[in-house]
Design a protein around this motif. Structure first.
Motif, PDB file in Angstrom:
ATOM      1  N   PRO A   1     -12.289  -4.216 -10.804  1.00  0.00           N
ATOM      2  CA  PRO A   1     -12.530  -5.143 -11.617  1.00  0.00           C
ATOM      3  C   PRO A   1     -11.414  -5.923 -12.492  1.00  0.00           C
ATOM      4  N   ALA A   2     -10.649  -5.025 -12.828  1.00  0.00           N
ATOM      5  CA  ALA A   2      -9.455  -5.858 -13.487  1.00  0.00           C
ATOM      6  C   ALA A   2      -8.623  -6.885 -12.777  1.00  0.00           C
ATOM      7  N   LEU A   3      -8.475  -6.402 -11.470  1.00  0.00           N
ATOM      8  CA  LEU A   3      -7.569  -7.118 -10.480  1.00  0.00           C
ATOM      9  C   LEU A   3      -8.548  -8.555 -10.175  1.00  0.00           C
ATOM     10  N   ALA A   4      -9.850  -8.537  -9.982  1.00  0.00           N
ATOM     11  CA  ALA A   4     -10.734  -9.517  -9.811  1.00  0.00           C
ATOM     12  C   ALA A   4     -10.722 -10.508 -11.096  1.00  0.00           C
ATOM     13  N   ALA A   5     -10.536  -9.949 -12.007  1.00  0.00           N
ATOM     14  CA  ALA A   5     -10.660 -10.779 -13.681  1.00  0.00           C
ATOM     15  C   ALA A   5      -9.174 -11.787 -13.618  1.00  0.00           C
ATOM     16  N   ALA A   6      -8.082 -11.010 -13.326  1.00  0.00           N
ATOM     17  CA  ALA A   6      -6.898 -11.435 -13.264  1.00  0.00           C
ATOM     18  C   ALA A   6      -6.817 -12.703 -12.156  1.00  0.00           C
TER      19      ALA A   6
ATOM     20  N   LYS B   1      -4.140 -13.992   0.037  1.00  0.00           N
ATOM     21  CA  LYS B   1      -4.836 -12.861   0.125  1.00  0.00           C
ATOM     22  C   LYS B   1      -4.474 -11.785  -0.874  1.00  0.00           C
ATOM     23  N   PRO B   2      -4.356 -12.348  -2.524  1.00  0.00           N
ATOM     24  CA  PRO B   2      -3.672 -11.407  -3.262  1.00  0.00           C
ATOM     25  C   PRO B   2      -4.975 -10.194  -3.719  1.00  0.00           C
ATOM     26  N   ALA B   3      -6.065 -10.348  -3.650  1.00  0.00           N
ATOM     27  CA  ALA B   3      -7.120  -9.276  -3.689  1.00  0.00           C
ATOM     28  C   ALA B   3      -7.031  -8.149  -2.813  1.00  0.00           C
ATOM     29  N   GLU B   4      -7.015  -8.585  -1.604  1.00  0.00           N
ATOM     30  CA  GLU B   4      -6.952  -7.548  -0.571  1.00  0.00           C
ATOM     31  C   GLU B   4      -5.371  -6.871  -0.459  1.00  0.00           C
ATOM     32  N   THR B   5      -4.420  -7.904  -0.489  1.00  0.00           N
ATOM     33  CA  THR B   5      -3.188  -7.107  -0.486  1.00  0.00           C
ATOM     34  C   THR B   5      -3.046  -6.190  -1.588  1.00  0.00           C
ATOM     35  N   LEU B   6      -2.986  -6.609  -2.761  1.00  0.00           N
ATOM     36  CA  LEU B   6      -2.709  -5.532  -3.907  1.00  0.00           C
ATOM     37  C   LEU B   6      -3.755  -4.287  -3.859  1.00  0.00           C
ATOM     38  N   SER B   7      -5.119  -4.530  -3.344  1.00  0.00           N
ATOM     39  CA  SER B   7      -5.901  -3.350  -3.251  1.00  0.00           C
ATOM     40  C   SER B   7      -5.318  -2.455  -2.187  1.00  0.00           C
ATOM     41  N   PHE B   8      -4.926  -3.044  -1.104  1.00  0.00           N
ATOM     42  CA  PHE B   8      -4.442  -2.203   0.179  1.00  0.00           C
ATOM     43  C   PHE B   8      -3.276  -1.549  -0.567  1.00  0.00           C
ATOM     44  N   PHE B   9      -2.044  -1.836  -1.364  1.00  0.00           N
ATOM     45  CA  PHE B   9      -1.080  -1.354  -1.985  1.00  0.00           C
ATOM     46  C   PHE B   9      -1.461  -0.537  -2.872  1.00  0.00           C
ATOM     47  N   GLN B  10      -2.654  -0.551  -3.203  1.00  0.00           N
ATOM     48  CA  GLN B  10      -3.391   0.719  -4.189  1.00  0.00           C
ATOM     49  C   GLN B  10      -2.538   0.401  -5.530  1.00  0.00           C
ATOM     50  N   VAL B  11      -2.511  -0.615  -5.957  1.00  0.00           N
ATOM     51  CA  VAL B  11      -2.006  -1.065  -7.116  1.00  0.00           C
ATOM     52  C   VAL B  11      -2.933  -0.925  -8.244  1.00  0.00           C
ATOM     53  N   SER B  12      -2.858  -0.240  -9.565  1.00  0.00           N
ATOM     54  CA  SER B  12      -4.008  -0.255 -10.527  1.00  0.00           C
ATOM     55  C   SER B  12      -3.213  -0.844 -11.762  1.00  0.00           C
ATOM     56  N   PRO B  13      -4.365  -1.066 -12.591  1.00  0.00           N
ATOM     57  CA  PRO B  13      -3.648  -1.869 -13.834  1.00  0.00           C
ATOM     58  C   PRO B  13      -3.008  -0.905 -14.950  1.00  0.00           C
ATOM     59  N   THR B  14      -2.898   0.272 -14.752  1.00  0.00           N
ATOM     60  CA  THR B  14      -2.143   1.066 -15.702  1.00  0.00           C
ATOM     61  C   THR B  14      -0.683   1.575 -15.230  1.00  0.00           C
ATOM     62  N   MET B  15      -0.352   1.076 -13.886  1.00  0.00           N
ATOM     63  CA  MET B  15       0.636   1.344 -13.114  1.00  0.00           C
ATOM     64  C   MET B  15       1.953   0.515 -13.696  1.00  0.00           C
ATOM     65  N   LYS B  16       3.061   1.318 -13.400  1.00  0.00           N
ATOM     66  CA  LYS B  16       4.617   0.435 -13.505  1.00  0.00           C
ATOM     67  C   LYS B  16       4.864   0.129 -12.329  1.00  0.00           C
ATOM     68  N   VAL B  17       5.170  -1.367 -12.078  1.00  0.00           N
ATOM     69  CA  VAL B  17       5.051  -2.009 -10.909  1.00  0.00           C
ATOM     70  C   VAL B  17       6.305  -2.763 -10.921  1.00  0.00           C
ATOM     71  N   GLY B  18       7.198  -2.423  -9.763  1.00  0.00           N
ATOM     72  CA  GLY B  18       8.361  -3.345  -9.628  1.00  0.00           C
ATOM     73  C   GLY B  18       8.007  -4.608  -8.290  1.00  0.00           C
ATOM     74  N   GLU B  19       8.428  -5.906  -8.928  1.00  0.00           N
ATOM     75  CA  GLU B  19       8.495  -7.010  -7.881  1.00  0.00           C
ATOM     76  C   GLU B  19       9.846  -7.235  -7.663  1.00  0.00           C
ATOM     77  N   TYR B  20      10.172  -7.091  -6.424  1.00  0.00           N
ATOM     78  CA  TYR B  20      11.566  -7.423  -6.032  1.00  0.00           C
ATOM     79  C   TYR B  20      11.818  -8.895  -5.488  1.00  0.00           C
ATOM     80  N   ALA B  21      12.749  -9.395  -6.167  1.00  0.00           N
ATOM     81  CA  ALA B  21      13.091 -10.687  -6.082  1.00  0.00           C
ATOM     82  C   ALA B  21      11.965 -11.652  -6.161  1.00  0.00           C
TER      83      ALA B  21
END
Length: 285
Positions: free
Chosen positions: A35-40, A57-77
Motif C-alpha cells: 500500500p505505501a508503494l502504491a500511494a507513493a 513499471k515501478p510498482a512491479e519492479t520495486l515489488s520484485f526487488f522486495q523493497v519495503s518502506p522501512t528499509m535502508k536502500v541505496g540507489e546507485y548513480a
C-alpha cells in the motif's frame, strides 16, 4: 584493465543461468503491490514522472526487488532523479534513501566530471527532500571511492538501474560492485534493471558501448563477484525492441538519438523504451 573486465564476460557468455527453479520461484510482476508503494506512485508530486511508468513499471519492479518502506536502500548513480523522486516519497517517512555515486577518482572521468560527481553527492539529500517534501535527514549520499566504516553492512537493498553497461565500458564494474557488496547486510540484495541484448548477440554489441548486455553475462558477473542469483522478472520486457540498433539503445525513446525524421520517430515511439532484464541477487556469505 578494461579489456580484462570485458574479456571476463565474454569468457562466460556460454555459461548457463542459475538454477531455473530458483528463477521460477521469484516474485512475478503480478504480485500484490504494498500500500505505501502504491500511494507513493500515485502521489501528485509525481505528475511529470508518471508518463514513463508504462515503460519503467515501478510498482512491479520495486515489488520484485522486495523493497519495503522501512528499509535502508541505496540507489546507485541516481542520474536524473526519476527513481529518486519516487523512492524519496516511498522511503522518506519510515526508511532511508542513500545516493551512491561513482568513484570520482577513476581514470574514466575527466576533472570536470569528477567534480560533478562529488557535487551531485553533496546536493542529493536536499534535492530529494525538495522533490518528496520529506525531511532532508531521511536522505544521504556518498561516493564509492571510500566506503565509510559506519555504512558497511547496513543496507537492505541497492538498486542499479540501467547502469551496468556504463560500469563495464568505463572499467568500473568490479570495483563498484565490490563496494556495494561491502555496504549490504548479510542477507542484503542488489536489484539490477538493464537493457537486454539477444542471447546470441555478438560481443562487439554487448561490451557496454551500445547500452545492451546479455542476461547470462550479467548473472555470471554478479555470481563471480560474490552474489547468488535469486531470480528474474519480465516486468520490464519489451518484445517489440529488436535490440540490434547500430547506434545502441539511445536510438529508442526517450533519447531518440540520431535526429530521426518524423516517420522514423513515430515508428520508434510505437516500439517504446528498451527491452530490459530485471534481476535480483543476494549477497553470498
Amino acid at each position: 584493465m578494461r579489456s580484462l573486465s570485458l574479456a571476463l564476460l565474454a569468457a562466460v557468455a556460454g555459461s548457463s543461468l542459475a538454477n531455473p527453479v530458483m528463477a521460477e520461484t521469484a516474485k512475478t510482476a503480478s504480485a500484490m503491490i504494498e500500500p505505501a508503494l502504491a500511494a507513493a506512485i500515485a502521489d501528485p508530486l509525481r505528475e511529470k514522472d508518471r508518463a514513463r511508468d508504462v515503460y519503467r513499471k515501478p510498482a512491479e519492479t520495486l515489488s520484485f526487488f522486495q523493497v519495503s518502506p522501512t528499509m535502508k536502500v541505496g540507489e546507485y548513480a541516481p542520474g536524473g532523479g526519476w527513481y529518486s523522486r519516487l523512492l524519496g516519497l516511498y522511503l522518506g517517512p519510515k526508511g532511508k534513501l542513500v545516493g551512491l555515486y561513482f568513484d570520482p577518482t577513476s581514470s574514466a572521468f575527466g576533472d570536470k566530471m569528477k567534480a560533478g560527481i562529488r557535487e551531485g553527492a553533496t546536493k542529493y539529500p536536499a534535492e530529494v527532500a525538495e522533490w518528496s517534501g520529506q525531511p532532508a535527514e531521511r536522505f544521504s549520499a556518498f561516493t564509492l571511492d571510500v566506503v565509510p566504516d559506519s555504512e558497511k553492512g547496513t543496507f537492505d537493498r541497492i538498486l542499479v538501474m540501467r547502469m551496468m553497461h556504463n560500469l563495464l565500458r568505463w572499467n568500473l564494474a568490479a570495483h563498484e560492485i565490490k563496494q556495494m557488496r561491502e555496504l549490504l547486510k548479510p542477507d542484503g540484495m542488489i536489484g539490477i534493471e538493464q537493457h537486454r541484448a539477444k542471447p546470441d548477440a555478438p560481443y562487439s554489441f554487448t561490451d557496454g558501448s551500445k547500452g545492451y548486455l546479455r542476461e547470462a553475462d550479467v548473472i555470471k558477473f554478479m555470481e563471480i563477484n560474490g552474489f547468488t542469483f535469486v531470480g528474474k522478472s519480465e516486468a520490464n520486457a519489451n518484445p517489440k525492441d529488436p535490440a540490434n540498433w547500430p547506434n545502441g539503445v539511445w536510438t529508442l525513446p526517450p533519447q531518440l538519438g540520431g535526429n530521426p525524421d518524423e516517420a522514423t520517430k513515430a515508428k520508434l515511439q510505437a516500439i517504446g523504451e528498451s527491452d530490459r532484464m530485471t534481476l535480483l541477487f543476494r549477497k553470498r556469505p
